[in-house]
Design a protein around this motif. Structure first.
Motif, PDB file in Angstrom:
ATOM      1  N   ASN A  40       0.862  -1.177   0.000  1.00  0.00           N
ATOM      2  CA  ASN A  40       0.000   0.000   0.000  1.00  0.00           C
ATOM      3  C   ASN A  40       0.906   1.237   0.000  1.00  0.00           C
ATOM      4  O   ASN A  40       2.101   1.129  -0.271  1.00  0.00           O
ATOM      5  CB  ASN A  40      -0.982  -0.010   1.173  1.00  0.00           C
ATOM      6  CG  ASN A  40      -0.323   0.126   2.527  1.00  0.00           C
ATOM      7  OD1 ASN A  40       0.882   0.334   2.641  1.00  0.00           O
ATOM      8  ND2 ASN A  40      -1.121   0.003   3.574  1.00  0.00           N
ATOM      9  N   HIS A  41       0.341   2.389   0.300  1.00  0.00           N
ATOM     10  CA  HIS A  41       1.114   3.627   0.257  1.00  0.00           C
ATOM     11  C   HIS A  41       2.365   3.575   1.136  1.00  0.00           C
ATOM     12  O   HIS A  41       3.383   4.179   0.813  1.00  0.00           O
ATOM     13  CB  HIS A  41       0.226   4.808   0.685  1.00  0.00           C
ATOM     14  CG  HIS A  41       0.929   6.121   0.605  1.00  0.00           C
ATOM     15  ND1 HIS A  41       1.132   6.772  -0.590  1.00  0.00           N
ATOM     16  CD2 HIS A  41       1.480   6.899   1.561  1.00  0.00           C
ATOM     17  CE1 HIS A  41       1.788   7.892  -0.360  1.00  0.00           C
ATOM     18  NE2 HIS A  41       2.006   8.007   0.930  1.00  0.00           N
ATOM     19  N   PHE A  42       2.308   2.847   2.229  1.00  0.00           N
ATOM     20  CA  PHE A  42       3.436   2.787   3.158  1.00  0.00           C
ATOM     21  C   PHE A  42       4.314   1.562   2.910  1.00  0.00           C
ATOM     22  O   PHE A  42       5.111   1.181   3.766  1.00  0.00           O
ATOM     23  CB  PHE A  42       2.922   2.834   4.604  1.00  0.00           C
ATOM     24  CG  PHE A  42       2.158   4.087   4.882  1.00  0.00           C
ATOM     25  CD1 PHE A  42       2.816   5.296   5.023  1.00  0.00           C
ATOM     26  CD2 PHE A  42       0.772   4.068   4.952  1.00  0.00           C
ATOM     27  CE1 PHE A  42       2.113   6.466   5.245  1.00  0.00           C
ATOM     28  CE2 PHE A  42       0.063   5.230   5.178  1.00  0.00           C
ATOM     29  CZ  PHE A  42       0.728   6.434   5.321  1.00  0.00           C
ATOM     30  N   GLY A  43       4.210   0.980   1.740  1.00  0.00           N
ATOM     31  CA  GLY A  43       4.979  -0.215   1.393  1.00  0.00           C
ATOM     32  C   GLY A  43       6.481   0.000   1.373  1.00  0.00           C
ATOM     33  O   GLY A  43       7.246  -0.954   1.421  1.00  0.00           O
ATOM     34  N   ILE A  44       6.915   1.226   1.299  1.00  0.00           N
ATOM     35  CA  ILE A  44       8.350   1.536   1.286  1.00  0.00           C
ATOM     36  C   ILE A  44       8.847   1.897   2.682  1.00  0.00           C
ATOM     37  O   ILE A  44       9.999   2.220   2.889  1.00  0.00           O
ATOM     38  CB  ILE A  44       8.658   2.668   0.269  1.00  0.00           C
ATOM     39  CG1 ILE A  44      10.146   2.826  -0.010  1.00  0.00           C
ATOM     40  CG2 ILE A  44       8.050   3.976   0.722  1.00  0.00           C
ATOM     41  CD1 ILE A  44      10.743   1.745  -0.832  1.00  0.00           C
ATOM     42  N   SER A  45       7.981   1.825   3.664  1.00  0.00           N
ATOM     43  CA  SER A  45       8.384   2.150   5.037  1.00  0.00           C
ATOM     44  C   SER A  45       8.252   0.918   5.924  1.00  0.00           C
ATOM     45  O   SER A  45       7.687  -0.091   5.530  1.00  0.00           O
ATOM     46  CB  SER A  45       7.525   3.291   5.602  1.00  0.00           C
ATOM     47  OG  SER A  45       6.199   2.858   5.776  1.00  0.00           O
ATOM     48  N   ASP A  46       8.793   1.012   7.109  1.00  0.00           N
ATOM     49  CA  ASP A  46       8.739  -0.135   8.016  1.00  0.00           C
ATOM     50  C   ASP A  46       7.542  -0.082   8.962  1.00  0.00           C
ATOM     51  O   ASP A  46       7.395  -0.930   9.830  1.00  0.00           O
ATOM     52  CB  ASP A  46      10.049  -0.263   8.801  1.00  0.00           C
ATOM     53  CG  ASP A  46      10.362   0.966   9.622  1.00  0.00           C
ATOM     54  OD1 ASP A  46       9.638   1.968   9.515  1.00  0.00           O
ATOM     55  OD2 ASP A  46      11.354   0.918  10.371  1.00  0.00           O
ATOM     56  N   GLY A  67       8.410  -5.599   0.979  1.00  0.00           N
ATOM     57  CA  GLY A  67       7.949  -4.424   0.257  1.00  0.00           C
ATOM     58  C   GLY A  67       9.063  -3.413   0.034  1.00  0.00           C
ATOM     59  O   GLY A  67       9.232  -2.899  -1.071  1.00  0.00           O
ATOM     60  N   ILE A  68       9.831  -3.148   1.064  1.00  0.00           N
ATOM     61  CA  ILE A  68      10.944  -2.196   0.949  1.00  0.00           C
ATOM     62  C   ILE A  68      11.957  -2.682  -0.076  1.00  0.00           C
ATOM     63  O   ILE A  68      12.387  -1.927  -0.952  1.00  0.00           O
ATOM     64  CB  ILE A  68      11.604  -1.963   2.327  1.00  0.00           C
ATOM     65  CG1 ILE A  68      10.643  -1.197   3.239  1.00  0.00           C
ATOM     66  CG2 ILE A  68      12.933  -1.222   2.183  1.00  0.00           C
ATOM     67  CD1 ILE A  68      11.070  -1.168   4.702  1.00  0.00           C
ATOM     68  N   GLU A  69      12.338  -3.939   0.008  1.00  0.00           N
ATOM     69  CA  GLU A  69      13.329  -4.491  -0.934  1.00  0.00           C
ATOM     70  C   GLU A  69      12.801  -4.451  -2.363  1.00  0.00           C
ATOM     71  O   GLU A  69      13.501  -4.044  -3.282  1.00  0.00           O
ATOM     72  CB  GLU A  69      13.694  -5.928  -0.542  1.00  0.00           C
ATOM     73  CG  GLU A  69      14.828  -6.533  -1.366  1.00  0.00           C
ATOM     74  CD  GLU A  69      14.396  -7.049  -2.730  1.00  0.00           C
ATOM     75  OE1 GLU A  69      15.202  -6.931  -3.683  1.00  0.00           O
ATOM     76  OE2 GLU A  69      13.265  -7.545  -2.879  1.00  0.00           O
ATOM     77  N   THR A  70      11.561  -4.854  -2.558  1.00  0.00           N
ATOM     78  CA  THR A  70      10.976  -4.909  -3.901  1.00  0.00           C
ATOM     79  C   THR A  70      10.866  -3.515  -4.513  1.00  0.00           C
ATOM     80  O   THR A  70      11.285  -3.289  -5.654  1.00  0.00           O
ATOM     81  CB  THR A  70       9.586  -5.578  -3.851  1.00  0.00           C
ATOM     82  OG1 THR A  70       9.723  -6.891  -3.292  1.00  0.00           O
ATOM     83  CG2 THR A  70       8.957  -5.670  -5.229  1.00  0.00           C
ATOM     84  N   ILE A  71      10.323  -2.581  -3.761  1.00  0.00           N
ATOM     85  CA  ILE A  71      10.153  -1.218  -4.274  1.00  0.00           C
ATOM     86  C   ILE A  71      11.507  -0.554  -4.525  1.00  0.00           C
ATOM     87  O   ILE A  71      11.714   0.095  -5.555  1.00  0.00           O
ATOM     88  CB  ILE A  71       9.287  -0.388  -3.307  1.00  0.00           C
ATOM     89  CG1 ILE A  71       7.873  -0.988  -3.270  1.00  0.00           C
ATOM     90  CG2 ILE A  71       9.264   1.082  -3.698  1.00  0.00           C
ATOM     91  CD1 ILE A  71       7.029  -0.504  -2.114  1.00  0.00           C
ATOM     92  N   ALA A  72      12.458  -0.753  -3.627  1.00  0.00           N
ATOM     93  CA  ALA A  72      13.796  -0.166  -3.808  1.00  0.00           C
ATOM     94  C   ALA A  72      14.482  -0.753  -5.037  1.00  0.00           C
ATOM     95  O   ALA A  72      15.093  -0.031  -5.831  1.00  0.00           O
ATOM     96  CB  ALA A  72      14.639  -0.398  -2.554  1.00  0.00           C
ATOM     97  N   ARG A  73      14.387  -2.069  -5.204  1.00  0.00           N
ATOM     98  CA  ARG A  73      15.049  -2.728  -6.347  1.00  0.00           C
ATOM     99  C   ARG A  73      14.462  -2.239  -7.665  1.00  0.00           C
ATOM    100  O   ARG A  73      15.203  -1.847  -8.580  1.00  0.00           O
ATOM    101  CB  ARG A  73      14.904  -4.247  -6.229  1.00  0.00           C
ATOM    102  CG  ARG A  73      15.494  -5.012  -7.401  1.00  0.00           C
ATOM    103  CD  ARG A  73      15.562  -6.526  -7.156  1.00  0.00           C
ATOM    104  NE  ARG A  73      14.540  -7.049  -6.300  1.00  0.00           N
ATOM    105  CZ  ARG A  73      13.366  -7.533  -6.727  1.00  0.00           C
ATOM    106  NH1 ARG A  73      13.081  -7.529  -8.009  1.00  0.00           N
ATOM    107  NH2 ARG A  73      12.486  -8.005  -5.865  1.00  0.00           N
ATOM    108  N   TRP A  74      13.143  -2.243  -7.774  1.00  0.00           N
ATOM    109  CA  TRP A  74      12.526  -1.814  -9.025  1.00  0.00           C
ATOM    110  C   TRP A  74      12.767  -0.330  -9.302  1.00  0.00           C
ATOM    111  O   TRP A  74      12.980   0.064 -10.446  1.00  0.00           O
ATOM    112  CB  TRP A  74      11.034  -2.149  -9.022  1.00  0.00           C
ATOM    113  CG  TRP A  74      10.813  -3.594  -9.359  1.00  0.00           C
ATOM    114  CD1 TRP A  74      10.796  -4.653  -8.494  1.00  0.00           C
ATOM    115  CD2 TRP A  74      10.625  -4.130 -10.650  1.00  0.00           C
ATOM    116  NE1 TRP A  74      10.590  -5.814  -9.186  1.00  0.00           N
ATOM    117  CE2 TRP A  74      10.478  -5.525 -10.513  1.00  0.00           C
ATOM    118  CE3 TRP A  74      10.545  -3.585 -11.922  1.00  0.00           C
ATOM    119  CZ2 TRP A  74      10.265  -6.366 -11.601  1.00  0.00           C
ATOM    120  CZ3 TRP A  74      10.335  -4.426 -13.003  1.00  0.00           C
ATOM    121  CH2 TRP A  74      10.197  -5.796 -12.837  1.00  0.00           C
TER     122      TRP A  74
END
Length: 143
Positions: A40-46, A67-74
């Motif tokens: 969701n919107h906070f998928g890049i946060s812990d 979520g953090i790993e996936t969003i950061a990688r892409w």
């Protein structure tokens, strides 16, 4: 779901139609719509719905670390492909990454690449034009 649209825009909405509409309105490639399922919107946060933030009514089903790993990688690969012209990152984003990552689906349009065949065709046309002008000039000077 979390959606990335284009280089500098991160869009998170409950409406896939709205995201697709935004993607469709982008006229100049490269453009990519990357959907991270379960984020969701906070998928890049812990923290989901941190204090002081407007809460996201969509509950994330993706573990925060994933979520953090996936969003950061892409995000990093998209920027490497388009800003640094990294061929491996380009191939990952535009042709094979979503097949390798079950958490992601991708819709993309890359910058068209000029093929070597098109270059050869242009070279041939220019060469024929030069020969035709030279022949015409030779014929005119012999009269």
């Amino acid at each position: 779901m979390l959606h990335f649209i284009n280089v500098l825009t991160l869009v998170v909405t409950p409406s896939a139609e709205r995201d697709q509409s935004t993607f469709d309105k982008i006229q100049i490639p490269p453009k990519t719509l990357i959907t991270v399922t379960g984020a969701n919107h906070f998928g890049i946060s812990d923290v989901n719905n941190p204090a002081g933030a407007n809460p996201d009514l969509n509950t994330a089903t993706l573990e925060p670390a994933v979520g953090i790993e996936t969003i950061a990688r892409w995000s990093a690969l998209f920027l490497r492909a388009n800003m640094l012209k990294d061929r491996a990152a380009f191939d990952y984003i535009y042709s094979q990454g979503d097949g390798l990552d079950p958490k992601v689906s991708v819709t993309s349009v890359a910058v068209p690449q000029t093929s070597s065949l098109a270059g050869l065709a242009r070279f041939g046309i220019v060469g024929l034009g030069y020969r035709w002008r030279k022949r015409k000039a030779t014929m005119a000077s012999s009269k």
